[in-house]
Motif scaffolding. Structure first.
Motif, PDB file in Angstrom:
ATOM      1  N   HIS A  17     -23.844 -20.875 -54.051  1.00 28.13           N
ATOM      2  CA  HIS A  17     -24.163 -21.449 -55.358  1.00 28.13           C
ATOM      3  C   HIS A  17     -25.571 -22.030 -55.468  1.00 28.13           C
ATOM      4  O   HIS A  17     -26.193 -21.906 -56.533  1.00 28.13           O
ATOM      5  N   ARG A  18     -26.026 -22.723 -54.476  1.00 29.62           N
ATOM      6  CA  ARG A  18     -27.390 -23.267 -54.423  1.00 29.62           C
ATOM      7  C   ARG A  18     -27.741 -24.138 -55.638  1.00 29.62           C
ATOM      8  O   ARG A  18     -28.897 -24.181 -56.059  1.00 29.62           O
ATOM      9  N   ASP A  19     -26.770 -24.838 -56.201  1.00 29.68           N
ATOM     10  CA  ASP A  19     -27.040 -25.745 -57.316  1.00 29.68           C
ATOM     11  C   ASP A  19     -26.819 -27.195 -56.912  1.00 29.68           C
ATOM     12  O   ASP A  19     -26.637 -28.068 -57.756  1.00 29.68           O
ATOM     13  N   PHE A  20     -26.833 -27.463 -55.611  1.00 32.88           N
ATOM     14  CA  PHE A  20     -26.699 -28.817 -55.082  1.00 32.88           C
ATOM     15  C   PHE A  20     -27.243 -28.818 -53.666  1.00 32.88           C
ATOM     16  O   PHE A  20     -27.490 -27.764 -53.068  1.00 32.88           O
ATOM     17  N   GLU A  21     -27.437 -30.019 -53.114  1.00 36.23           N
ATOM     18  CA  GLU A  21     -27.773 -30.189 -51.704  1.00 36.23           C
ATOM     19  C   GLU A  21     -26.733 -31.122 -51.100  1.00 36.23           C
ATOM     20  O   GLU A  21     -26.005 -31.811 -51.830  1.00 36.23           O
ATOM     21  N   ALA A  22     -26.631 -31.144 -49.778  1.00 38.12           N
ATOM     22  CA  ALA A  22     -25.569 -31.934 -49.162  1.00 38.12           C
ATOM     23  C   ALA A  22     -25.983 -32.492 -47.810  1.00 38.12           C
ATOM     24  O   ALA A  22     -26.823 -31.917 -47.114  1.00 38.12           O
ATOM     25  N   THR A  68     -28.600 -29.685 -45.912  1.00 32.34           N
ATOM     26  CA  THR A  68     -28.997 -28.387 -46.443  1.00 32.34           C
ATOM     27  C   THR A  68     -30.515 -28.364 -46.610  1.00 32.34           C
ATOM     28  O   THR A  68     -31.164 -29.413 -46.711  1.00 32.34           O
ATOM     29  N   ALA A  69     -31.058 -27.157 -46.662  1.00 30.26           N
ATOM     30  CA  ALA A  69     -32.512 -26.987 -46.563  1.00 30.26           C
ATOM     31  C   ALA A  69     -33.288 -27.726 -47.644  1.00 30.26           C
ATOM     32  O   ALA A  69     -34.413 -28.174 -47.417  1.00 30.26           O
ATOM     33  N   GLY A  70     -32.681 -27.885 -48.830  1.00 30.07           N
ATOM     34  CA  GLY A  70     -33.384 -28.552 -49.920  1.00 30.07           C
ATOM     35  C   GLY A  70     -33.637 -30.026 -49.683  1.00 30.07           C
ATOM     36  O   GLY A  70     -34.437 -30.643 -50.406  1.00 30.07           O
ATOM     37  N   LEU A  71     -32.978 -30.603 -48.688  1.00 26.61           N
ATOM     38  CA  LEU A  71     -33.199 -32.020 -48.368  1.00 26.61           C
ATOM     39  C   LEU A  71     -34.192 -32.198 -47.224  1.00 26.61           C
ATOM     40  O   LEU A  71     -34.511 -33.333 -46.860  1.00 26.61           O
ATOM     41  N   GLU A  72     -34.668 -31.120 -46.663  1.00 23.06           N
ATOM     42  CA  GLU A  72     -35.655 -31.234 -45.594  1.00 23.06           C
ATOM     43  C   GLU A  72     -36.907 -31.892 -46.159  1.00 23.06           C
ATOM     44  O   GLU A  72     -37.443 -31.489 -47.179  1.00 23.06           O
ATOM     45  N   GLY A  73     -37.358 -32.945 -45.504  1.00 22.89           N
ATOM     46  CA  GLY A  73     -38.487 -33.714 -46.003  1.00 22.89           C
ATOM     47  C   GLY A  73     -38.086 -34.802 -46.972  1.00 22.89           C
ATOM     48  O   GLY A  73     -38.904 -35.667 -47.304  1.00 22.89           O
ATOM     49  N   ARG A  74     -36.829 -34.794 -47.419  1.00 24.73           N
ATOM     50  CA  ARG A  74     -36.316 -35.819 -48.334  1.00 24.73           C
ATOM     51  C   ARG A  74     -35.249 -36.679 -47.670  1.00 24.73           C
ATOM     52  O   ARG A  74     -34.811 -37.668 -48.259  1.00 24.73           O
ATOM     53  N   ARG A 111     -29.682 -39.084 -33.121  1.00 25.46           N
ATOM     54  CA  ARG A 111     -28.441 -38.480 -33.620  1.00 25.46           C
ATOM     55  C   ARG A 111     -28.683 -36.990 -33.880  1.00 25.46           C
ATOM     56  O   ARG A 111     -29.676 -36.621 -34.521  1.00 25.46           O
ATOM     57  N   PRO A 112     -27.798 -36.116 -33.430  1.00 19.57           N
ATOM     58  CA  PRO A 112     -27.978 -34.681 -33.674  1.00 19.57           C
ATOM     59  C   PRO A 112     -28.105 -34.372 -35.163  1.00 19.57           C
ATOM     60  O   PRO A 112     -27.284 -34.801 -35.971  1.00 19.57           O
ATOM     61  N   LEU A 113     -29.145 -33.639 -35.539  1.00 19.37           N
ATOM     62  CA  LEU A 113     -29.400 -33.278 -36.931  1.00 19.37           C
ATOM     63  C   LEU A 113     -29.675 -31.783 -37.016  1.00 19.37           C
ATOM     64  O   LEU A 113     -30.536 -31.255 -36.330  1.00 19.37           O
ATOM     65  N   THR A 114     -28.924 -31.119 -37.893  1.00 23.70           N
ATOM     66  CA  THR A 114     -29.088 -29.683 -38.125  1.00 23.70           C
ATOM     67  C   THR A 114     -29.486 -29.448 -39.567  1.00 23.70           C
ATOM     68  O   THR A 114     -28.940 -30.078 -40.476  1.00 23.70           O
ATOM     69  N   VAL A 115     -30.468 -28.569 -39.770  1.00 24.16           N
ATOM     70  CA  VAL A 115     -30.858 -28.168 -41.109  1.00 24.16           C
ATOM     71  C   VAL A 115     -30.279 -26.789 -41.395  1.00 24.16           C
ATOM     72  O   VAL A 115     -30.635 -25.809 -40.710  1.00 24.16           O
ATOM     73  N   ALA A 116     -29.374 -26.699 -42.370  1.00 21.70           N
ATOM     74  CA  ALA A 116     -28.758 -25.419 -42.709  1.00 21.70           C
ATOM     75  C   ALA A 116     -29.690 -24.603 -43.593  1.00 21.70           C
ATOM     76  O   ALA A 116     -30.299 -25.134 -44.519  1.00 21.70           O
ATOM     77  N   ARG A 117     -29.816 -23.317 -43.288  1.00 21.64           N
ATOM     78  CA  ARG A 117     -30.685 -22.423 -44.033  1.00 21.64           C
ATOM     79  C   ARG A 117     -29.847 -21.474 -44.900  1.00 21.64           C
ATOM     80  O   ARG A 117     -28.691 -21.203 -44.576  1.00 21.64           O
ATOM     81  N   PRO A 118     -30.435 -20.940 -45.955  1.00 23.29           N
ATOM     82  CA  PRO A 118     -29.696 -19.977 -46.790  1.00 23.29           C
ATOM     83  C   PRO A 118     -29.278 -18.743 -45.975  1.00 23.29           C
ATOM     84  O   PRO A 118     -29.909 -18.397 -45.005  1.00 23.29           O
TER      85      PRO A 118
END
Length: 342
Positions: A304-309, A321-327, A335-342
């Motif tokens: 859907h790509r109409d939200f971030e989580a 999710t990738a849209g929050l990278e840098g935010r 703490r383990p942190l993973t950035v999910a990509r499309p």
């Protein structure tokens, strides 16, 4: 036989005490906003106007929330939802009809991970009354056939339910109220505001200095937060197993119900935070994604790509999710942190 709350340890977590801890505005904020705090929709709400508006607009905003509560409350016998549940059919106001239509659409979108017809199940567990109990398997089995959002019929402003079904719009009501309030404020000249509807955060614009709002996401495993997310003109909504629960024999039972099992969702997630333009969407998705679990939630985001989580797993790891990278700034870099990509 149902067990009574006295038979085991119960931790009562009331919404009006807990809600301000779910999502916290973080960092320095402008001084002396116009502010209004009141109790509605079973929680404490605080509206802060930083640019634009006046006391009469706050009066109007509070009145609007109470009006919506009067339409949507599942416990107020005079509400439209209570009437629908009691009579099996009802003629709805445009506001209620719109919310019901949207909620049913979200149930379909999430494949039933969100289902507004779980109200009898929630009542069986005591989450609607505070009289917590672990239902017998037979009781849940008897109620599950009535958990099926596809059986809710709606034709314009007319809605009907099959016999024995009851619905509850609580999973989307606060998000919708926040979204409606944001539009009300903007229409009346407000350009910077922070609305906390019991932990459902809705922002209007940015801070007066133009910088993003910084909202802390509570650590579901204890004190403090897991990180801070920056938003402008967006909503931030969290659902977690720590919000409302009771314990028996060391087992925690929370209010987020898996519609397929009629029991608290055991998905491996401890909390889900959803960020997006629509508070209504964020509110409903925060519950649905919790039920789906990490992989299901990420797949839904990719579709859907109409939200971030922000997904916090029970092992303490965090996925954004990738849209929050840098935010998103983690509170603990270890703490383990993973950035999910499309």
């Amino acid at each position: 036989m149902r067990r009574t709350p006295g038979a085991f340890h119960v931790k009562r977590v009331f919404a009006f005490l807990l809600a301000p801890l779910l999502l916290l505005p973080y960092g320095c904020a402008p001084a002396q906003p116009l502010e209004r705090t009141f109790f509605a929709m079973d929680t404490v709400m605080t509206l802060r106007l930083y640019q634009g508006g006046d006391g009469s607009l706050l009066d109007q905003a509070e009145a609007r929330v109470r009006e919506l509560e009067g339409l949507w409350s599942v416990t107020d016998g005079a509400s439209e939802i209570s009437t629908l549940n009691h009579d099996g059919s009802a003629e709805l106001s445009p506001e209620t009809a719109d919310l019901l239509r949207t909620a049913l659409g979200m149930c379909e979108r999430t494949g039933g991970a969100l289902d507004i017809s779980t109200y009898p199940i929630l009542r069986a567990w005591g989450f609607t009354t505070g009289e917590y109990a672990v239902p017998e398997e037979e009781e849940i089995a008897a109620l599950l056939p009535m958990v099926d959002y596809t059986q809710v019929m709606q034709d314009g402003t007319c809605a009907s339910l099959p016999e024995g079904m009851e619905i509850d719009l609580g999973s989307v009501a606060k998000g919708c109220a926040g979204w409606r309030l944001a539009h009300l404020l903007k229409e009346n000249g407000v350009t910077s505001a922070l609305l906390d509807l019991g932990g459902n955060i809705q922002t209007v614009g940015a801070k007066p200095d133009g910088s993003p709002w910084r909202v802390a996401i509570r650590n579901p495993a204890g004190e403090g937060n897991v990180g801070v997310v920056e938003v402008v003109d967006q909503a931030v909504v969290t659902s977690g197993g720590y919000e409302r629960y009771f314990e028996e024999d060391g087992v925690r039972y929370w209010h987020i119900i898996d519609p397929k099992t009629g029991a608290p969702a055991r998905s491996g997630l401890a909390s889900v935070t959803v960020v997006g333009e629509s508070g209504l969407l964020c509110d409903g998705l925060s519950t649905a994604l919790f039920v789906m679990g990490r992989e299901g939630a990420l797949e839904h985001w990719r579709q859907h790509r109409d939200f971030e989580a922000v997904l916090v797993s029970e092992d303490g790891s965090v996925t954004i999710t990738a849209g929050l990278e840098g935010r998103f700034t983690p509170a603990d870099p270890a703490r383990p942190l993973t950035v999910a990509r499309p």
